[in-house]
Design a protein around this motif. Structure first.
Motif, short mmCIF file in Angstrom:
data_model
loop_
_atom_site.label_atom_id
_atom_site.label_comp_id
_atom_site.label_asym_id
_atom_site.label_seq_id
_atom_site.Cartn_x
_atom_site.Cartn_y
_atom_site.Cartn_z
N GLN A 21 0.84 -1.20 0.00
CA GLN A 21 0.00 0.00 0.00
C GLN A 21 0.87 1.25 0.00
N TRP A 29 -7.40 2.47 2.17
CA TRP A 29 -6.79 1.15 2.29
C TRP A 29 -7.39 0.37 3.45
N ASN A 30 -7.52 -0.93 3.28
CA ASN A 30 -7.91 -1.80 4.39
C ASN A 30 -6.70 -2.06 5.27
N GLY A 120 -8.32 -2.35 -0.73
CA GLY A 120 -8.82 -1.02 -0.44
C GLY A 120 -9.88 -0.62 -1.45
#
Length: 172
Positions: A21, A29-30, A120
């Motif tokens: 990321q 984003w996760n 994400g």
């Protein structure tokens, strides 16, 4: 209770994937602890169904197998994903789960199974982000052993979903 059945990559794999990321104003984003491969989304289920559901899922039999990531892409709604190589053991497990859930009157969405981790969500055109992620990935593959699946609950919040493991089911 909002439920789904998933596979969680080991924490070292989730951390390595989250290292891909990059800072972006266009992508939410996760967190690494949210990375999972959804086998079945059950949606809202009554709390009193949990015991029967767990009993049914405990009947699922499968042998451990290996999964390997393969490609990246994005869905039309802006979700950026990391996909997996085709795997007959994974496909059998997913179909077995769907049949088992059907016997207790839980109907799943009629979507083609596309195994992936959601990395994400993009607010705009996600294509540049996918290209950037592919460069970061640089043909690197992540491999992990699947020896369990999880029944998880999900609570939706403004800053993203919070997942909790409700039950764990081990391979033979």
């Amino acid at each position: 209770m909002r439920l789904f059945i998933a596979l969680d990559p080991p924490s070292d794999i989730r951390d390595a994937i989250s290292d891909l990321q990059f800072p972006s104003d266009q992508i939410r984003w996760n967190n690494a602890d949210q990375f999972h491969l959804t086998l079945a989304f059950l949606g809202e289920q009554a709390d009193n169904q949990l015991d029967a559901l767990c009993e049914q899922l405990a009947e699922i039999r499968f042998q451990p197998f290996e999964l390997q990531t393969l490609d990246m892409g994005c869905f039309r709604h802006g979700a950026l994903w990391l996909g997996f190589q085709s795997n007959p053991s994974l496909a059998r497990l997913q179909k077995q789960l769907a049949r088992s859930l059907y016997t207790i009157a839980i109907r799943l969405e009629h979507r083609r199974f596309h195994p992936h981790l959601t990395l994400g969500r993009s607010r705009s055109n996600p294509a540049p982000a996918v290209e950037h992620l592919q460069r970061q990935l640089n043909h690197q593959r992540f491999t992990f052993r699947v020896d369990r699946f999880l029944l998880k609950s999900s609570v939706l919040r403004q800053d993203g979903a919070v997942h909790q493991i409700e039950a764990e089911f081990l391979a033979d």
